[in-house]
Design a protein around this motif. Sequence first.
Motif, PDB file in Angstrom:
ATOM      1  N   SER A  46       0.830  -1.203   0.000  1.00  0.00           N
ATOM      2  CA  SER A  46       0.000   0.000   0.000  1.00  0.00           C
ATOM      3  C   SER A  46       0.864   1.253   0.000  1.00  0.00           C
ATOM      4  O   SER A  46       0.616   2.189  -0.748  1.00  0.00           O
ATOM      5  CB  SER A  46      -0.926   0.013   1.216  1.00  0.00           C
ATOM      6  OG  SER A  46      -1.809  -1.081   1.165  1.00  0.00           O
ATOM      7  N   ILE A  50       1.235   4.161  -2.940  1.00  0.00           N
ATOM      8  CA  ILE A  50       1.062   5.586  -2.665  1.00  0.00           C
ATOM      9  C   ILE A  50       2.274   6.373  -3.153  1.00  0.00           C
ATOM     10  O   ILE A  50       2.133   7.427  -3.774  1.00  0.00           O
ATOM     11  CB  ILE A  50       0.809   5.833  -1.162  1.00  0.00           C
ATOM     12  CG1 ILE A  50      -0.585   5.326  -0.792  1.00  0.00           C
ATOM     13  CG2 ILE A  50       0.965   7.312  -0.803  1.00  0.00           C
ATOM     14  CD1 ILE A  50      -0.854   5.273   0.690  1.00  0.00           C
ATOM     15  N   ARG A  51       3.478   5.860  -2.889  1.00  0.00           N
ATOM     16  CA  ARG A  51       4.696   6.558  -3.350  1.00  0.00           C
ATOM     17  C   ARG A  51       4.737   6.650  -4.879  1.00  0.00           C
ATOM     18  O   ARG A  51       5.103   7.678  -5.440  1.00  0.00           O
ATOM     19  CB  ARG A  51       5.941   5.867  -2.820  1.00  0.00           C
ATOM     20  CG  ARG A  51       6.217   6.146  -1.347  1.00  0.00           C
ATOM     21  CD  ARG A  51       7.610   5.704  -0.933  1.00  0.00           C
ATOM     22  NE  ARG A  51       7.803   4.280  -1.045  1.00  0.00           N
ATOM     23  CZ  ARG A  51       7.481   3.384  -0.102  1.00  0.00           C
ATOM     24  NH1 ARG A  51       6.954   3.790   1.029  1.00  0.00           N
ATOM     25  NH2 ARG A  51       7.691   2.096  -0.296  1.00  0.00           N
ATOM     26  N   GLN A  54       2.235   9.287  -5.927  1.00  0.00           N
ATOM     27  CA  GLN A  54       2.768  10.617  -5.640  1.00  0.00           C
ATOM     28  C   GLN A  54       3.795  11.029  -6.693  1.00  0.00           C
ATOM     29  O   GLN A  54       3.795  12.168  -7.151  1.00  0.00           O
ATOM     30  CB  GLN A  54       3.399  10.654  -4.250  1.00  0.00           C
ATOM     31  CG  GLN A  54       2.385  10.628  -3.135  1.00  0.00           C
ATOM     32  CD  GLN A  54       3.025  10.500  -1.762  1.00  0.00           C
ATOM     33  OE1 GLN A  54       4.064   9.854  -1.610  1.00  0.00           O
ATOM     34  NE2 GLN A  54       2.396  11.084  -0.773  1.00  0.00           N
TER      35      GLN A  54
END
Length: 84
Positions: A46, A50-51, A54
């Motif tokens: 997860s 997300i990284r 981003q």
Amino acid sequence: MNLAKLSANGQITVPAEIRRLLGLKSGDKILFFQNQGGEVVLSNASATAIRKAQAAFAGLAEELGVANEDDVQALVDEVRYGKE
């Protein structure tokens, strides 16, 4: 160093210290990958997702002129209700 034992079903229990370090909780997915040195590394899937998201969106706010919550709401309204 943390050690885990592999069960007959191929399962392991991730040590508590490692779970805390990776921010893992029940139901999370763990990503395994091999680095260039040949070591197998695990990470919180997860957090990795997300990284990546981003990184993919980096700079987009500036391109769209989004500087604050009002700008975000204006974009949402534009998508929802069309251009005014």
